[in-house]
Motif scaffolding. Structure first.
Motif, PDB file in Angstrom:
ATOM      1  N   ILE A  42      -7.621   4.750   2.710  1.00 49.38           N
ATOM      2  CA  ILE A  42      -8.272   3.698   1.916  1.00 49.38           C
ATOM      3  C   ILE A  42      -7.342   3.116   0.846  1.00 49.38           C
ATOM      4  O   ILE A  42      -7.617   2.046   0.323  1.00 49.38           O
ATOM      5  CB  ILE A  42      -9.565   4.228   1.241  1.00 49.38           C
ATOM      6  CG1 ILE A  42      -9.275   5.464   0.399  1.00 49.38           C
ATOM      7  CG2 ILE A  42     -10.628   4.513   2.263  1.00 49.38           C
ATOM      8  CD1 ILE A  42     -10.478   5.957  -0.351  1.00 49.38           C
ATOM      9  N   GLN A  60     -13.354   9.184   5.333  1.00 51.22           N
ATOM     10  CA  GLN A  60     -12.868   8.103   6.192  1.00 51.22           C
ATOM     11  C   GLN A  60     -12.015   8.655   7.313  1.00 51.22           C
ATOM     12  O   GLN A  60     -12.134   8.244   8.472  1.00 51.22           O
ATOM     13  CB  GLN A  60     -12.065   7.118   5.346  1.00 51.22           C
ATOM     14  CG  GLN A  60     -11.667   5.843   6.075  1.00 51.22           C
ATOM     15  CD  GLN A  60     -12.625   4.713   5.818  1.00 51.22           C
ATOM     16  OE1 GLN A  60     -13.825   4.951   5.719  1.00 51.22           O
ATOM     17  NE2 GLN A  60     -12.134   3.504   5.725  1.00 51.22           N
ATOM     18  N   ARG A  82     -13.016   8.421  11.346  1.00 54.31           N
ATOM     19  CA  ARG A  82     -12.177   7.676  12.292  1.00 54.31           C
ATOM     20  C   ARG A  82     -11.745   8.550  13.451  1.00 54.31           C
ATOM     21  O   ARG A  82     -11.697   8.099  14.590  1.00 54.31           O
ATOM     22  CB  ARG A  82     -10.957   7.111  11.564  1.00 54.31           C
ATOM     23  CG  ARG A  82     -11.278   5.912  10.689  1.00 54.31           C
ATOM     24  CD  ARG A  82     -10.046   5.275  10.092  1.00 54.31           C
ATOM     25  NE  ARG A  82     -10.406   4.114   9.287  1.00 54.31           N
ATOM     26  CZ  ARG A  82      -9.540   3.362   8.638  1.00 54.31           C
ATOM     27  NH1 ARG A  82      -8.252   3.652   8.679  1.00 54.31           N
ATOM     28  NH2 ARG A  82      -9.941   2.312   7.935  1.00 54.31           N
TER      29      ARG A  82
END
Length: 414
Positions: free
Chosen positions: A193, A369, A373
């Motif tokens: 991020i 995240q 993913r």
């Protein structure tokens, strides 16, 4: 809220332990709960007291559980430290399907083959990050699933860590009553991020300035190529303030957070505050400029050390410059100080999620995240170990009877 759509990250830092609950919704992530507790038993990013660390983890998890009324059973845990090492590896397997279509089983086998490396007995493999896959000699493939071929290869980076540090971290989490879904390298997670695709390709240093340590990770050609940890951070600024103003450390931390400014030229001379002095019943008045005269030399030193360390580990010419994150970079003037010392492009990365728009949450949100993913690709959690069968762990609703409600009510005041 569906219990199957929950990922929980645990970020154990020197000053704070944070448990963040993320909900997956049609491929996007919503942060639905955040628990935070003061760190005890952590010094310069390393665990020095198991029992105190366990209690800090429990406090953070309990805080997060109360926000969303679920029981957390498993977490993804971030790991960092100067014991982390990177090692290149290569794996080769033959495609097993009769029709020569590459499946997830083949990808898993080639990653396991790449893990077969010679390691000293005191080190463990934390995870593996594929740089690229090769199908029958064709290079530059990021996801070979569904392709046709006979020979599958992978060029990968193996992340290793000191066995003692890894086992102590796992033991703390397990003693807190939680299962470890996987260990994720914090800087790798934060890059999800904090850095854009172009920044990872051009060459960028991601610098996480925490309370007790500063972690540096260099990314080039889309991959992490070097990492290092310096045992210096925001705590040193606090200690300088404590000595310079002759006040208690707790008071120095409060003053730093409320009035701190990293550059003297940005400080306001008419911003005044009183400080209780050690060994005296009286208070003495100081200005923000007085405080900045203490803070600026230490901040400059931190960035000079970062610059020297980046050059040492191979990041001399970084087209993408530096990206800063971590709790210590929120102080006014930090960005300007970094630009003056580093003499290149510098920016501060902040997670773009409601409730966690603060650089100190970058690692925790990045872990969520990263795990999500890996799950969406259907591949094993390449950067996490031990690999979890599923990134989503069931979390049963928390029973809240009358007695529990009374306990929770009292706990808010104790």
């Amino acid at each position: 809220m569906s219990s199957n759509d929950i990922i929980v990250s645990l970020d154990i830092g020197t000053s704070k332990v944070r448990a963040i609950i993320g909900e997956l919704n049609n491929g996007s992530i919503n942060i639905v709960g955040v628990g935070s507790a003061d760190s005890q038993g952590i010094r310069k990013g390393a665990i020095v007291d198991i029992d105190q660390t366990v209690q800090s983890i429990r406090n953070a998890v309990d805080h997060a559980e109360r926000m969303v009324s679920i029981e957390i059973s498993s977490v993804y845990v971030g790991i960092t430290g100067n014991h982390i090492g990177l090692q290149s590896s290569h794996g080769v397997v033959a495609v097993s399907n009769e029709d020569r279509e590459i499946g997830f089983e083949d990808i898993d086998r080639v990653l396991q083959a790449a893990k077969v490396i010679a390691l000293p007995p005191e080190r463990d493999i934390i995870g593996i990050v594929p740089k690229q896959f090769l199908v029958d000699g064709l290079e530059g493939i990021h996801d070979p699933h569904g392709m046709i071929g006979v020979r599958l290869e992978v060029e990968a980076t193996i992340i290793t860590g000191a066995k003692t540090a890894v086992h102590n971290l796992l033991r703390c989490v397990e003693k807190a009553g939680l299962q470890v879904s996987g260990l994720v390298l914090s800087s790798l997670a934060a890059s999800q991020i904090a850095l854009s695709k172009d920044e990872k390709t051009m060459g960028t240093a991601l610098v996480d300035i925490g309370a007790g340590a500063t972690t540096i990770a260099i990314f080039e050609n889309g991959n992490i190529v070097a990492t290092s940890t310096l045992p210096i951070g925001g705590e040193y600024i606090t200690n300088d303030i404590s000595i310079g103003l002759r006040t208690q450390t707790e008071m120095a931390e409060m003053i730093k957070l409320k009035y701190g400014c990293a550059l003297i030229e940005h400080a306001e001379p008419d911003q005044l505050f009183k400080v209780p002095r050690i060994g005296s019943n009286s208070e003495k008045e100081f200005s923000q400029t007085d405080l900045s005269n203490i803070i600026e030399p230490r901040v400059v030193e931190i960035f000079q050390l970062v610059q020297a360390e980046v050059a040492r580990i191979g990041g001399k010419e970084l087209a993408g410059g530096y990206v800063l994150t971590g709790g210590s970079v929120v102080m006014p003037g930090m960005l300007a100080a970094a630009q003056q010392v580093l003499q290149t492009s510098v920016r501060i990365a902040v997670p773009d999620f409601i409730g966690v728009r603060d650089p100190s949450f970058t690692n925790g949100v990045g872990i969520i995240q990263y795990a999500s993913r890996s799950s969406r690709k259907g591949m094993p959690s390449a950067g996490a170990a031990p690999a979890a069968k599923s990134v989503l762990k069931k979390s049963s609703p928390k029973k809240s009877g009358f007695v529990d409600k009374v306990k929770n009510w009292f706990s808010e005041f104790i």
